[in-house]
Scaffold this active site. Sequence first.
Site, short mmCIF file in Angstrom:
data_model
loop_
_atom_site.label_atom_id
_atom_site.label_comp_id
_atom_site.label_asym_id
_atom_site.label_seq_id
_atom_site.Cartn_x
_atom_site.Cartn_y
_atom_site.Cartn_z
N GLY A 54 15.74 10.70 -62.90
CA GLY A 54 17.10 11.18 -62.78
C GLY A 54 17.51 12.03 -63.96
O GLY A 54 17.06 11.82 -65.09
N SER A 55 18.35 13.03 -63.73
CA SER A 55 18.91 13.80 -64.83
C SER A 55 19.92 12.92 -65.59
O SER A 55 20.32 11.86 -65.13
CB SER A 55 19.60 15.06 -64.30
OG SER A 55 18.66 15.91 -63.67
N GLY A 56 20.32 13.39 -66.76
CA GLY A 56 21.22 12.61 -67.60
C GLY A 56 20.53 11.96 -68.77
O GLY A 56 21.19 11.35 -69.61
N HIS A 57 19.18 12.09 -68.82
CA HIS A 57 18.41 11.49 -69.91
C HIS A 57 17.82 12.55 -70.83
O HIS A 57 16.92 12.25 -71.62
CB HIS A 57 17.28 10.63 -69.35
CG HIS A 57 17.75 9.58 -68.39
ND1 HIS A 57 18.68 8.63 -68.73
CD2 HIS A 57 17.42 9.34 -67.10
CE1 HIS A 57 18.91 7.84 -67.69
NE2 HIS A 57 18.16 8.26 -66.69
N LYS A 105 8.16 6.15 -64.88
CA LYS A 105 8.94 5.03 -65.42
C LYS A 105 9.13 3.98 -64.34
O LYS A 105 9.30 4.30 -63.17
CB LYS A 105 10.31 5.51 -65.92
CG LYS A 105 10.23 6.59 -66.99
CD LYS A 105 11.59 6.90 -67.59
CE LYS A 105 12.63 7.33 -66.59
NZ LYS A 105 12.23 8.51 -65.80
N ASP A 110 11.78 5.80 -58.60
CA ASP A 110 10.73 6.63 -59.17
C ASP A 110 9.36 6.19 -58.67
O ASP A 110 8.52 7.01 -58.29
CB ASP A 110 10.76 6.56 -60.70
CG ASP A 110 11.97 7.25 -61.30
OD1 ASP A 110 12.82 7.75 -60.54
OD2 ASP A 110 12.07 7.29 -62.54
N HIS A 219 20.42 3.52 -67.57
CA HIS A 219 21.41 3.89 -66.55
C HIS A 219 22.68 3.04 -66.67
O HIS A 219 23.53 3.09 -65.80
CB HIS A 219 20.84 3.72 -65.15
CG HIS A 219 19.53 4.40 -64.94
ND1 HIS A 219 18.33 3.76 -65.07
CD2 HIS A 219 19.25 5.68 -64.60
CE1 HIS A 219 17.34 4.61 -64.84
NE2 HIS A 219 17.88 5.79 -64.55
#
Length: 357
Positions: A54-57, A105, A110, A219
């Site tokens: 996911g984006s945001g990391h 991960k 994922d 998250h």
Amino acid sequence: MKKLINNPDNVVRESLEGMALAYPDLIKVDFDPHFIYRADAPIPGKVALVSGGGSGHEPMHSGFVGMGMLDAACPGEIFTSPTPDQMLEAIKRVNSGVGVLNIVKNYSGDVMNFEMAAELAYSEGIPVFNSLIDDDVAVKDSLYTQGRRGVGTTVLAEKICGAAAEQGYNLQQLAELCRRVNLNGRSMGMALTSCTTPAKGSPTFDLSEAEIEVGIGIHGEPGRQRMSIKSADEITEMLALSIIEDSAYQRTVREWNQQQGEWVDRELIDSPFEQGDSVLAFVNGMGGTPLSELYIVYRKLAEICEKKGLKIVRNFVGSYITSLEMQGCSITLLKMDDELIKYWDAPVKTPCWRWGI
């Protein structure tokens, strides 16, 4: 909510457009489906490394595409796994014919989607291996995962395995190396504040000014416990001792058997840290933590490692696996040997990580 965005629905695409314009010599971006890949890919005779999540990391994973690290990265929407078609197209784009290693991960989405992508790639004649990262000692099971979560060791595996791939490791050698990095790494994090996803527009979870969450996931998943705020030294000690004193951990992982064309279960067990071990110490910011505070954490971590008989031979301090603007930190310790040190020190050139060039 105050964020430097336009439409929340376009955050990932516009961010990728900006990266492509900023680093045209290093990366290219496909937008249907989304993935980032090395501008010089595929590299003849080189096993390709692909990761995603996911984006945001950021900067993980998109900021680590380039020489000495990843060949491609698949960004999902904020905190959402990328899709199998993203992964498959990225695999096909960077495959040079000698295989692809996917670094995954341990989050349910994922894992499931990379498994589907691996099966599809295999059906098209591409040798592929999925290597799992599950290094979070905070909790055995959590939201979005079965078993330990994949966190800080992911970054270290991408660096070390990326360098080994540049030096000509074959797919089996890279898979074994990535597996060893995972088994030698342990991490744990904490949060001072929540973060705010653009689509939701409000904090992911509630945390009062007087509270911290210890063992938090990237998250915002719950950790080990919520408690009154502590000093930096006290927080560092909680995280570091949880890692250093963690007992051996046994897990069952599914790995793709190239010869049989099917998934097989493999039992793996890591070994605890012992006095005399050489380690890489990684203090990571969660996105909203000043670097000055991370150095305060590292200061105490170095003291604890010395008392425990662990020799820090390499260190890494900064925000490399984040949770949007969350304030907090994580600590990762990776047991090192000559091979891991060699590839940690090797040159790297990506949008967000460069040395030795």
